[in-house]
Design an enzyme around this catalytic site. Structure first.
Site, PDB file in Angstrom:
ATOM      1  N   ARG A  42       0.833  -1.221   0.000  1.00 39.67           N
ATOM      2  CA  ARG A  42       0.000   0.000   0.000  1.00 39.67           C
ATOM      3  C   ARG A  42       0.860   1.260   0.000  1.00 39.67           C
ATOM      4  NH1 ARG A  42      -1.979   2.043   4.331  1.00 39.67           N
ATOM      5  NH2 ARG A  42      -2.334   0.059   5.375  1.00 39.67           N
ATOM      6  N   TYR A  58     -18.039  13.533 -16.177  1.00 43.83           N
ATOM      7  CA  TYR A  58     -18.229  12.101 -16.002  1.00 43.83           C
ATOM      8  C   TYR A  58     -19.219  11.897 -14.844  1.00 43.83           C
ATOM      9  CZ  TYR A  58     -17.186   7.215 -15.296  1.00 43.83           C
ATOM     10  OH  TYR A  58     -17.304   5.859 -15.166  1.00 43.83           O
ATOM     11  N   ASP A  83      -8.981  15.955 -16.410  1.00 43.93           N
ATOM     12  CA  ASP A  83      -9.231  14.540 -16.661  1.00 43.93           C
ATOM     13  C   ASP A  83      -8.884  14.284 -18.131  1.00 43.93           C
ATOM     14  OD1 ASP A  83     -10.354  12.075 -17.333  1.00 43.93           O
ATOM     15  OD2 ASP A  83     -12.026  12.286 -15.943  1.00 43.93           O
TER      16      ASP A  83
HETATM   17  C1  LIG Z   1     -14.342   6.013 -16.849  1.00 43.52           C
HETATM   18  C2  LIG Z   1     -14.051   7.411 -16.528  1.00 43.52           C
HETATM   19  C3  LIG Z   1     -13.780   7.823 -15.211  1.00 43.52           C
HETATM   20  C4  LIG Z   1     -13.831   6.857 -14.028  1.00 43.52           C
HETATM   21  O1  LIG Z   1     -12.870   5.886 -14.122  1.00 43.52           O
HETATM   22  P1  LIG Z   1     -13.003   4.422 -13.449  1.00 43.52           P
HETATM   23  O2  LIG Z   1     -11.716   3.774 -13.852  1.00 43.52           O
HETATM   24  O3  LIG Z   1     -14.201   3.762 -14.033  1.00 43.52           O
HETATM   25  O4  LIG Z   1     -13.134   4.643 -11.999  1.00 43.52           O
HETATM   26  C5  LIG Z   1     -13.473   9.150 -14.994  1.00 43.52           C
HETATM   27  N1  LIG Z   1     -13.445  10.045 -16.014  1.00 43.52           N
HETATM   28  C6  LIG Z   1     -13.717   9.693 -17.277  1.00 43.52           C
HETATM   29  C7  LIG Z   1     -13.677  10.729 -18.341  1.00 43.52           C
HETATM   30  C8  LIG Z   1     -14.025   8.378 -17.586  1.00 43.52           C
HETATM   31  O5  LIG Z   1     -14.305   8.043 -18.852  1.00 43.52           O
END
Ligand SMILES: *Cc1c(COP(=O)(O)O)cnc(C)c1O
Length: 396
Positions: free
Chosen positions: A60, A113, A185
């Site tokens: 961890r 998202y 993101d």
């Molecule tokens: C899928 C996604 C997430 C979340 O990711 P996980 O791996 O499913 O937790 C966040 N942002 C975007 C743009 C995504 O497509």
């Protein structure tokens, strides 16, 4: 030959952060499937805990396979350091919880998202963190929405699923005046197509579940940023909340990254053709894809993205009923959420990924009931278009 640090991007995908195993010479990064690490002596154990000596303690807190992935991702995103998490949401929540406290404000893209939106609601309801949603393409609106307590500007570009873009340089400039951190993101783009840190963002987060893994067989997340912030997250919201990535999943991502460039080239090439095909289809009303010349932000897309990605959405005549018919008649594409898989995936945001968002908010985001999202895979483009052609004949 170019020195290793001067290699070009697709070579770096393969070589960055990987060197033969010092003990065995193993060429592929070994999977260190162990929870704990034996200390050579009591003194060494003590100094590892005190941070005076390098060395692993407990998975961890760090693991060699995961560390190799983190080094590779930091290099590719041009950040100082990276952390790997058990999901994209684990990465996003670890970053946001680290950056804000009760009473702070997060300014976000108006389309988010679905689970990121859920996280903001939770932070708001339980911890009194404020948030507001804004059209990130509009400088005036962003400037107006910034508050004295804004600590984070959180951006998706392109947004999911309507593919609106934020001018990342502009957002970074506004945040700079305010001592707010810009978090981007970058899931839809990957560092192969867009590098937000070079455009002034502070932190990049990823759902590595998508293009980085690339094969639809792992759930994972990554955060990349400056050393001080990443170090702080490592010993707080990563260590103490605990959403770390396991070594096997880290291995799968290292393997996925090696083919990222060839996969993305094919994904983007196929998506461009699908978008053009849909734009000319008599039953299709709107196509949202930044690579189409009449996409409203096509020029911005050309400026900050190397190619246009492979997620697109489209609206068909006949709304939800027609949309359901199309989704129920695809033969090769899979009716599934997620994206960035080698397979073509099709889904309906209003009833699936964005069902958590209240209808009124959803419509503000442009997610109408008739919107269908497609994650274009790397199959033969003729098969993808033939499949859509026959499915669209059921649109009514
Ligand atoms: C899928 C996604 C997430 C979340 O990711 P996980 O791996 O499913 O937790 C966040 N942002 C975007 C743009 C995504 O497509």
């Amino acid at each position: 030959m170019a020195k290793k640090e001067n290699l070009r991007f697709s070579s770096r995908l393969i070589h960055d952060g990987s060197s033969p195993d010092p003990v065995t010479g193993a060429h592929a990064t070994p999977i260190y499937q162990t929870s704990t690490f034996v200390f050579p002596s009591a003194e060494a154990g003590g100094s590892r805990f005190a941070g005076e000596e390098d060395g692993y303690i407990y998975t961890r807190l760090g693991n060699p396979t995961t560390r190799a992935l983190e080094e590779k991702m930091a290099a590719l995103e041009k950040g100082d350091a990276a952390l790997a998490f058990s999901s994209g949401m684990a990465a996003i929540s670890a970053v946001l919880i680290n950056l804000v406290k009760s009473g702070d404000h997060i300014l976000c893209s108006k389309t988010l998202y679905g689970c990121t939106y859920g996280l903001l609601q939770l932070l708001n309801q339980k911890f009194n963190v404020e948030y507001s949603l804004v059209d990130m393409s509009d400088r005036e609106q962003i400037e107006k929405a910034v508050q004295p307590n804004t600590r984070v500007i959180y951006v998706e570009s392109p947004t999911n699923p309507t593919m609106e873009l934020a001018d990342l340089e502009m957002v970074a400039e506004i945040a700079g005046k305010q001592d707010a951190r810009v978090v981007v993101d970058n899931t839809f783009m990957t560092p192969y197509l867009q590098r937000p840190l070079e455009l002034g963002a502070d932190i990049v987060v990823h759902s590595a579940t998508k293009y980085i893994g690339g094969h639809g067989d792992v759930v994972a997340g990554i955060a990349v940023g400056p050393q001080d912030i990443i170090d702080e997250i490592r010993v707080t919201t990563q260590k103490d909340v605990g959403g770390i990535l396991g070594p096997f999943e880290a291995f799968l991502l290292i393997r996925g990254l090696k083919t990222l460039a060839v996969r993305m080239d094919r994904h983007c090439e196929n998506a461009q053709e699908v978008a053009q095909y849909l734009a000319g289809h008599p039953r299709v009303k709107n196509v949202y894809y930044p690579g189409l010349p009449d996409f409203p932000q096509h020029d911005l897309a050309r400026k900050q993205m190397d190619q246009f990605g492979a997620v697109l959405s489209f609206e068909i005549e006949g709304g939800l009923e027609a949309g359901k018919n199309v989704m129920n008649h695809v033969k090769m594409a899979r009716l599934a959420v997620s994206l960035g898989d080698v397979d073509t995936l099709i889904q309906h945001p209003a009833s699936m990924t964005h069902s958590i968002v209240p209808r009124e908010e959803r419509e503000k985001m442009g997610i109408t009931d008739g919107l269908i999202r497609l994650s274009v895979g790397i199959e033969d483009i003729r098969d993808i278009i033939e499949d859509l052609e026959q499915a669209l004949s059921y649109a009514g």
